[in-house]
Design a protein around this motif. Structure first.
Motif, PDB file in Angstrom:
ATOM      1  N   CYS A  86      74.631  -6.593  13.569  1.00 12.39           N
ATOM      2  CA  CYS A  86      73.910  -5.527  12.879  1.00 12.39           C
ATOM      3  C   CYS A  86      73.453  -5.998  11.500  1.00 12.39           C
ATOM      4  CB  CYS A  86      74.824  -4.315  12.757  1.00 12.39           C
ATOM      5  SG  CYS A  86      74.022  -2.914  11.986  1.00 12.39           S
ATOM      6  N   HIS A  88      73.134  -4.155   8.987  1.00  9.79           N
ATOM      7  CA  HIS A  88      73.775  -3.393   7.918  1.00  9.79           C
ATOM      8  C   HIS A  88      75.029  -4.083   7.398  1.00  9.79           C
ATOM      9  CE1 HIS A  88      76.216   0.266   6.552  1.00  9.79           C
ATOM     10  NE2 HIS A  88      75.331   0.026   5.599  1.00  9.79           N
ATOM     11  N   ARG A  89      76.054  -4.221   8.247  1.00  5.11           N
ATOM     12  CA  ARG A  89      77.273  -4.930   7.835  1.00  5.11           C
ATOM     13  C   ARG A  89      77.761  -5.939   8.875  1.00  5.11           C
ATOM     14  NH1 ARG A  89      76.336  -2.541   4.008  1.00  5.11           N
ATOM     15  NH2 ARG A  89      77.661  -1.422   2.533  1.00  5.11           N
ATOM     16  N   CYS A 106      74.751   0.513  16.951  1.00  7.64           N
ATOM     17  CA  CYS A 106      75.877  -0.151  16.311  1.00  7.64           C
ATOM     18  C   CYS A 106      77.065   0.805  16.232  1.00  7.64           C
ATOM     19  CB  CYS A 106      75.463  -0.625  14.916  1.00  7.64           C
ATOM     20  SG  CYS A 106      76.827  -1.379  14.022  1.00  7.64           S
ATOM     21  N   TYR A 108      79.552   0.803  14.271  1.00  2.26           N
ATOM     22  CA  TYR A 108      80.172   0.946  12.952  1.00  2.26           C
ATOM     23  C   TYR A 108      79.615   2.175  12.215  1.00  2.26           C
ATOM     24  CZ  TYR A 108      82.437  -1.070   8.713  1.00  2.26           C
ATOM     25  OH  TYR A 108      83.226  -1.315   7.616  1.00  2.26           O
ATOM     26  N   HIS A 109      78.316   2.147  11.854  1.00  2.00           N
ATOM     27  CA  HIS A 109      77.732   3.305  11.163  1.00  2.00           C
ATOM     28  C   HIS A 109      76.566   3.933  11.919  1.00  2.00           C
ATOM     29  CE1 HIS A 109      79.223   0.373   8.100  1.00  2.00           C
ATOM     30  NE2 HIS A 109      79.862   1.435   7.624  1.00  2.00           N
TER      31      HIS A 109
HETATM   32 FE1  FES Z   1      75.992  -1.531  11.911  1.00  2.00          FE
HETATM   33 FE2  FES Z   1      76.831  -0.401   9.669  1.00  2.00          FE
HETATM   34  S1  FES Z   1      77.439  -2.292  10.526  1.00  2.00           S
HETATM   35  S2  FES Z   1      75.482   0.375  11.135  1.00  2.00           S
END
Ligand code: FES
Ligand code: FE
Length: 460
Positions: A86, A88-89, A106, A108-109
């Motif tokens: 991802c 994002h993170r 994803c 995670y978030h």
């Molecule tokens: Fe994928 Fe935050 S790591 S949305």
């Protein structure tokens, strides 16, 4: 040992003139890290086969070097290869091995990506990001180049890498034997069933060099030969070609690819195979006939193991498989094995070959278990402080390769060793490590030697 002293790989660690390769290149953490940058981030790597993702939305999670990638077909039917991480993170956006989806969400978030890699969903886009996040910029990372070669999917992270067929050079002929039908029709192979995946506690170069053409390790498979599971029915592992053909090592210099192949005498057919399975024997016989009709002289070339630099192995005939040796650490390799069959083969033939392949190859197969024992113990024994002081010997058959080999009218380009005369040679491994050292030393593609017109030329 730190590599930041820019110690030359060719002069210090891979000394082919002396026929020696240092054990360091198999066990050293710094060298392993440098391989990820210089080899796996630049070379063309095998990702999968289009028959694994036949419909829009289908995906197969693969690996390039250490990194997870998603091979998928978007809604318009276009094939992509994305980094499975991802933006994002970094969470893995796809945690399944394969399937069908409209989006990768994803866990995670909750960012969501389309099967074309675009970022299509961001939770609280308006409230938290004030609608200002540039979604176009934050799609999945896509490989720099992807190539669909007769259904097999290859990719590289390096935009400056030469095209895939240029990377293969004269090796396309041997990959064709893997991907075309046994009857000589183009691109007829499909993947049979699932992928076998297993871990071996050794460096990835052990299996890579073994599949380069280590004919010398026959003693390891003595028990398999005695059990007589080969299609020739003669208590051997081949299909009987060696009785009637020239057996060759073919090395593609300055590409690092190599293979064992047989060349039949002009006008000669391969011997009958799978006689204890009449329906398969009949299928093979029919295919050989068709192949001769379609390919003419070229049909005299009969495939066996090979290795495409750096980490893809082929077995184009018996069994018909591809393997990738994914590096996981200096001391661990994840082996993946794909099995192939002709798409139009009768169902009974597919069933027989599936059972036969599994019995022969892979983690539970009769031959690969022998090989893994060797790599496992050789690697472990090479890690010791004392052991690491002593190089391995790669001197066998030095100076015996010929260029422009020809046998009764069939030309075989590359560096060739006629094994019918010499029995065994380590030329394929020398070809592999020569390329390995060149990759490790060269800062960019223009520094890598190229092979043109049958003559070795070092690049500027
Ligand atoms: Fe994928 Fe935050 S790591 S949305
Ligand atoms: Fe073996």
């Amino acid at each position: 040992m730190a590599m930041d002293d820019k110690r030359g790989y060719r002069s210090g660690l891979v000394d082919l003139r002396a026929g020696e390769v240092s054990r360091e290149i198999f066990v050293n953490e710094h060298i392993y890290a440098e391989e990820q940058e210089r080899i796996f981030a630049r070379a063309w790597l095998h990702v999968g086969h289009e028959s694994q993702i036949p419909k829009p939305g289908d995906y197969f999670v693969s690996s390039m070097g250490e990194e997870s990638v998603i091979l998928c077909r978007d809604r318009a039917g276009k094939i992509h290869v994305f980094l499975n991480s991802c933006r994002h993170r970094g969470m893995k956006v796809c945690r399944y091995d394969q399937g069908t989806t409209a989006v990768f969400t994803c866990p995670y978030h909750g960012w969501s990506y389309g099967t074309d890699g675009r970022l299509v969903g961001v939770p609280y886009f308006r409230e938290a990001y004030h609608s200002r996040l540039d979604k176009e910029k934050w799609g999945l990372v896509e490989v720099a180049q992807m190539h669909n070669y007769k259904g097999s999917i290859w990719a590289t992270w390096d935009p400056a890498a030469p095209g895939f067929t240029e990377y293969l050079g004269d090796f396309t002929r041997y990959l064709d034997l893997q991907l075309d039908g046994w009857d000589g029709r183009e691109g007829q192979a499909e993947v049979l069933g699932g992928i076998q995946k297993w871990l071996v506690p050794c460096n990835w170069k052990f299996p890579a060099e073994n599949f380069s053409g280590d004919t010398y390790h026959n003693i390891s498979h003595r028990s398999v030969d005695l059990a007589g599971i080969g299609p020739s029915g003669a208590g051997r592992r081949d299909m009987g070609e060696r009785d009637v053909s020239r057996k060759l090592h073919v090395c593609i210099p300055d590409r690092g690819h190599q293979t064992i192949h047989y060349v039949l005498p002009a006008g000669k057919s391969p011997p009958p195979a799978y006689l204890n399975a009449p329906i398969v024997a009949e299928y093979v016989r029919h295919c050989e006939e068709e192949r001769r009709r379609l390919r003419g002289e070229e049909a005299r070339l009969v495939g066996a193991p090979g290795e495409i630099f750096p980490n893809t192995a082929l077995l184009s005939r018996q069994p018909r498989t591809m393997a990738v040796w994914h590096p996981r650490s200096p001391h661990q390799t994840e082996c993946w094995r794909w099995f192939f069959v002709d798409r139009d083969a009768p169902t009974e033939v597919k069933h027989f070959l599936r059972d036969y392949y599994i019995r022969y190859s892979g983690p539970a197969g009769m031959t690969e278990q022998d090989d893994m024992e060797n790599w496992n113990y050789a690697h472990a024994a090479s890690r010791g402080t004392i052991a690491r002081r002593y190089p391995y010997n790669y001197d066998q058959g030095s100076g015996t390769a010929v260029t422009n080999y020809e046998y009764q009218g069939l030309r075989v380009p590359g560096e060739v060793i006629d094994l019918t005369e010499t029995q065994s040679s380590e030329q394929p491994m020398r070809n592999f490590y020569r390329r390995w050292a060149e990759f490790m030393e060269a800062d960019d593609w223009s520094r890598l030697a190229t092979w043109r017109g049958g003559e070795r030329k070092a690049a500027e």
